[in-house]
Motif scaffolding. Structure first.
Motif, PDB file in Angstrom:
ATOM      1  N   VAL A  76       3.872  16.771  76.916  1.00  0.00           N
ATOM      2  CA  VAL A  76       4.892  17.770  76.582  1.00  0.00           C
ATOM      3  C   VAL A  76       4.209  19.001  75.999  1.00  0.00           C
ATOM      4  CG1 VAL A  76       6.814  16.153  76.295  1.00  0.00           C
ATOM      5  CG2 VAL A  76       5.379  16.677  74.342  1.00  0.00           C
ATOM      6  N   VAL A  77       4.613  20.151  76.515  1.00  0.00           N
ATOM      7  CA  VAL A  77       4.023  21.435  76.137  1.00  0.00           C
ATOM      8  C   VAL A  77       5.113  22.503  76.164  1.00  0.00           C
ATOM      9  CG1 VAL A  77       1.659  20.933  76.913  1.00  0.00           C
ATOM     10  CG2 VAL A  77       3.336  21.790  78.546  1.00  0.00           C
ATOM     11  N   PRO A  78       4.834  23.687  75.592  1.00  0.00           N
ATOM     12  CA  PRO A  78       5.839  24.752  75.626  1.00  0.00           C
ATOM     13  C   PRO A  78       5.991  25.426  76.988  1.00  0.00           C
ATOM     14  CG  PRO A  78       4.030  25.332  74.133  1.00  0.00           C
ATOM     15  CD  PRO A  78       3.736  23.990  74.693  1.00  0.00           C
ATOM     16  N   ASP A  79       4.887  25.487  77.775  1.00  0.00           N
ATOM     17  CA  ASP A  79       4.945  26.216  79.043  1.00  0.00           C
ATOM     18  C   ASP A  79       3.790  25.800  79.948  1.00  0.00           C
ATOM     19  OD1 ASP A  79       2.655  27.612  78.054  1.00  0.00           O
ATOM     20  OD2 ASP A  79       3.977  29.080  77.100  1.00  0.00           O
ATOM     21  N   ILE A  80       3.797  26.327  81.154  1.00  0.00           N
ATOM     22  CA  ILE A  80       2.770  25.961  82.132  1.00  0.00           C
ATOM     23  C   ILE A  80       1.392  26.437  81.690  1.00  0.00           C
ATOM     24  CG2 ILE A  80       1.990  26.323  84.523  1.00  0.00           C
ATOM     25  CD1 ILE A  80       4.975  26.289  85.314  1.00  0.00           C
ATOM     26  N   ALA A  81       1.310  27.586  81.057  1.00  0.00           N
ATOM     27  CA  ALA A  81       0.015  28.087  80.581  1.00  0.00           C
ATOM     28  C   ALA A  81      -0.605  27.119  79.571  1.00  0.00           C
ATOM     29  CB  ALA A  81       0.172  29.474  79.959  1.00  0.00           C
ATOM     30  N   GLN A  82       0.207  26.577  78.680  1.00  0.00           N
ATOM     31  CA  GLN A  82      -0.311  25.613  77.705  1.00  0.00           C
ATOM     32  C   GLN A  82      -0.722  24.323  78.403  1.00  0.00           C
ATOM     33  OE1 GLN A  82      -0.979  26.189  74.433  1.00  0.00           O
ATOM     34  NE2 GLN A  82      -1.988  24.204  74.496  1.00  0.00           N
ATOM     35  N   TYR A  83       0.042  23.929  79.432  1.00  0.00           N
ATOM     36  CA  TYR A  83      -0.359  22.742  80.194  1.00  0.00           C
ATOM     37  C   TYR A  83      -1.703  22.983  80.865  1.00  0.00           C
ATOM     38  CZ  TYR A  83      -1.087  19.188  83.562  1.00  0.00           C
ATOM     39  OH  TYR A  83      -1.687  18.189  84.276  1.00  0.00           O
ATOM     40  N   ASP A  84      -1.910  24.173  81.422  1.00  0.00           N
ATOM     41  CA  ASP A  84      -3.184  24.467  82.075  1.00  0.00           C
ATOM     42  C   ASP A  84      -4.346  24.378  81.079  1.00  0.00           C
ATOM     43  OD1 ASP A  84      -4.727  25.201  84.414  1.00  0.00           O
ATOM     44  OD2 ASP A  84      -5.023  27.138  83.417  1.00  0.00           O
ATOM     45  N   ARG A  85      -4.147  24.850  79.859  1.00  0.00           N
ATOM     46  CA  ARG A  85      -5.192  24.729  78.829  1.00  0.00           C
ATOM     47  C   ARG A  85      -5.483  23.252  78.554  1.00  0.00           C
ATOM     48  NH1 ARG A  85      -2.790  29.540  77.316  1.00  0.00           N
ATOM     49  NH2 ARG A  85      -1.228  28.665  75.929  1.00  0.00           N
ATOM     50  N   PHE A  86      -4.431  22.439  78.443  1.00  0.00           N
ATOM     51  CA  PHE A  86      -4.613  20.998  78.246  1.00  0.00           C
ATOM     52  C   PHE A  86      -5.383  20.404  79.424  1.00  0.00           C
ATOM     53  CE2 PHE A  86      -3.022  16.933  79.818  1.00  0.00           C
ATOM     54  CZ  PHE A  86      -3.489  16.076  78.824  1.00  0.00           C
ATOM     55  N   TYR A  87      -4.948  20.725  80.634  1.00  0.00           N
ATOM     56  CA  TYR A  87      -5.572  20.197  81.850  1.00  0.00           C
ATOM     57  C   TYR A  87      -7.057  20.554  81.912  1.00  0.00           C
ATOM     58  CZ  TYR A  87      -6.782  19.890  86.803  1.00  0.00           C
ATOM     59  OH  TYR A  87      -7.406  19.610  87.978  1.00  0.00           O
ATOM     60  N   GLN A  88      -7.378  21.819  81.660  1.00  0.00           N
ATOM     61  CA  GLN A  88      -8.775  22.262  81.709  1.00  0.00           C
ATOM     62  C   GLN A  88      -9.630  21.501  80.693  1.00  0.00           C
ATOM     63  OE1 GLN A  88     -10.093  24.200  84.020  1.00  0.00           O
ATOM     64  NE2 GLN A  88      -8.109  24.590  84.954  1.00  0.00           N
ATOM     65  N   LYS A  89      -9.075  21.292  79.517  1.00  0.00           N
ATOM     66  CA  LYS A  89      -9.821  20.558  78.488  1.00  0.00           C
ATOM     67  C   LYS A  89      -9.996  19.099  78.906  1.00  0.00           C
ATOM     68  CE  LYS A  89     -10.440  20.098  73.634  1.00  0.00           C
ATOM     69  NZ  LYS A  89      -9.951  20.026  72.316  1.00  0.00           N
ATOM     70  N   LEU A  90      -8.932  18.472  79.416  1.00  0.00           N
ATOM     71  CA  LEU A  90      -9.000  17.075  79.828  1.00  0.00           C
ATOM     72  C   LEU A  90     -10.067  16.862  80.894  1.00  0.00           C
ATOM     73  CD1 LEU A  90      -7.723  14.199  79.626  1.00  0.00           C
ATOM     74  CD2 LEU A  90      -6.234  14.885  81.520  1.00  0.00           C
ATOM     75  N   ILE A  91     -10.067  17.703  81.928  1.00  0.00           N
ATOM     76  CA  ILE A  91     -11.046  17.499  83.004  1.00  0.00           C
ATOM     77  C   ILE A  91     -12.467  17.847  82.567  1.00  0.00           C
ATOM     78  CG2 ILE A  91      -9.342  17.700  84.848  1.00  0.00           C
ATOM     79  CD1 ILE A  91     -10.481  20.532  85.413  1.00  0.00           C
ATOM     80  N   SER A  92     -12.612  18.634  81.508  1.00  0.00           N
ATOM     81  CA  SER A  92     -13.958  18.913  80.995  1.00  0.00           C
ATOM     82  C   SER A  92     -14.471  17.752  80.139  1.00  0.00           C
ATOM     83  CB  SER A  92     -13.970  20.206  80.177  1.00  0.00           C
ATOM     84  OG  SER A  92     -13.364  20.016  78.916  1.00  0.00           O
ATOM     85  N   GLU A  93     -13.549  16.943  79.617  1.00  0.00           N
ATOM     86  CA  GLU A  93     -13.934  15.833  78.732  1.00  0.00           C
ATOM     87  C   GLU A  93     -14.145  14.508  79.470  1.00  0.00           C
ATOM     88  OE1 GLU A  93     -11.658  17.166  74.641  1.00  0.00           O
ATOM     89  OE2 GLU A  93     -10.505  16.102  76.185  1.00  0.00           O
ATOM     90  N   MET A  94     -13.563  14.379  80.661  1.00  0.00           N
ATOM     91  CA  MET A  94     -13.621  13.110  81.393  1.00  0.00           C
ATOM     92  C   MET A  94     -13.898  13.349  82.866  1.00  0.00           C
ATOM     93  SD  MET A  94     -13.222  10.458  79.474  1.00  0.00           S
ATOM     94  CE  MET A  94     -13.158   9.252  80.774  1.00  0.00           C
ATOM     95  N   SER A  95     -14.621  12.438  83.455  1.00  0.00           N
ATOM     96  CA  SER A  95     -14.840  12.450  84.897  1.00  0.00           C
ATOM     97  C   SER A  95     -13.756  11.588  85.540  1.00  0.00           C
ATOM     98  CB  SER A  95     -16.221  11.881  85.211  1.00  0.00           C
ATOM     99  OG  SER A  95     -16.383  11.744  86.591  1.00  0.00           O
ATOM    100  N   MET A  96     -12.970  12.204  86.431  1.00  0.00           N
ATOM    101  CA  MET A  96     -11.887  11.500  87.107  1.00  0.00           C
ATOM    102  C   MET A  96     -11.946  11.827  88.593  1.00  0.00           C
ATOM    103  SD  MET A  96      -8.941  12.286  84.275  1.00  0.00           S
ATOM    104  CE  MET A  96      -9.596  13.871  83.779  1.00  0.00           C
ATOM    105  N   SER A  97     -11.527  10.900  89.430  1.00  0.00           N
ATOM    106  CA  SER A  97     -11.529  11.122  90.877  1.00  0.00           C
ATOM    107  C   SER A  97     -10.463  12.115  91.289  1.00  0.00           C
ATOM    108  CB  SER A  97     -11.289   9.813  91.622  1.00  0.00           C
ATOM    109  OG  SER A  97     -12.288   8.888  91.310  1.00  0.00           O
ATOM    110  N   ASP A  98      -9.264  11.992  90.681  1.00  0.00           N
ATOM    111  CA  ASP A  98      -8.141  12.844  91.079  1.00  0.00           C
ATOM    112  C   ASP A  98      -7.168  12.939  89.911  1.00  0.00           C
ATOM    113  OD1 ASP A  98      -6.464  14.313  92.971  1.00  0.00           O
ATOM    114  OD2 ASP A  98      -5.166  12.549  92.925  1.00  0.00           O
TER     115      ASP A  98
END
Length: 159
Positions: A110-132
């Motif tokens: 849960v986030v306030p907007d898509i921009a905040q979700y994108d910040r979360f997403y960018q951080k998540l993929i920088s912290e973990m290696s995932m296939s998809d």
């Protein structure tokens, strides 16, 4: 095992955990002390895990819900422990499940907007290696409840 009175108590508490014990007792046909004892026992037994306030997401600026599906080719305990630790560090993630089927994990974010979700997403993929990683944005919440169905506890008692 939960009896009929316990289930009535739990149903009331799931609707309003601030309801006074005397009122709960009156509604289930018990005096205050026996009602309080039952509640205490269910807390001790872990049936009642905690009592919380349910907030309106829009009023706390968390009105966008995103379901994040994660696939990985790392199916080992070390990867899962690291992933769980990374996810735990993100307050935006309010639910986290290991799944069967095509998707390995699902997160509810849960986030306030898509921009905040994108910040979360960018951080998540920088912290973990995932296939998809794929995201689905909830357009409208049709049903939401924190109340668990209690009729299944009756089945256990009948067996």
């Amino acid at each position: 095992m939960l009896d009929k009175i316990d289930r009535k108590i739990l149903a009331l508490l799931q609707k309003d955990a601030t309801m006074p014990v005397a009122e709960i007792g009156r509604k289930v046909g018990l005096s205050t002390t026996p009602c309080w004892r039952r509640i205490q026992k269910m807390e001790e037994d872990g049936v009642i895990k905690r009592r919380v306030a349910v907030l309106d997401p829009a009023k706390v600026n968390a009105g966008v819900t995103v379901f994040v599906s994660v696939r990985t080719n790392q199916h080992n305990e070390a990867w899962l422990k690291k992933f769980a630790s990374v996810v735990e560090a993100h307050d935006e993630v309010v639910e986290f499940y290991r799944m069967s089927g095509d998707v390995d994990y699902v997160l509810r974010v849960v986030v306030p907007d898509i921009a905040q979700y994108d910040r979360f997403y960018q951080k998540l993929i920088s912290e973990m290696s995932m296939s998809d990683v794929s995201s689905a944005f909830a357009m409208e919440q049709i049903k939401y409840t924190t109340a668990l169905p209690l009729e299944f506890s009756e089945i256990e008692k009948e067996k």
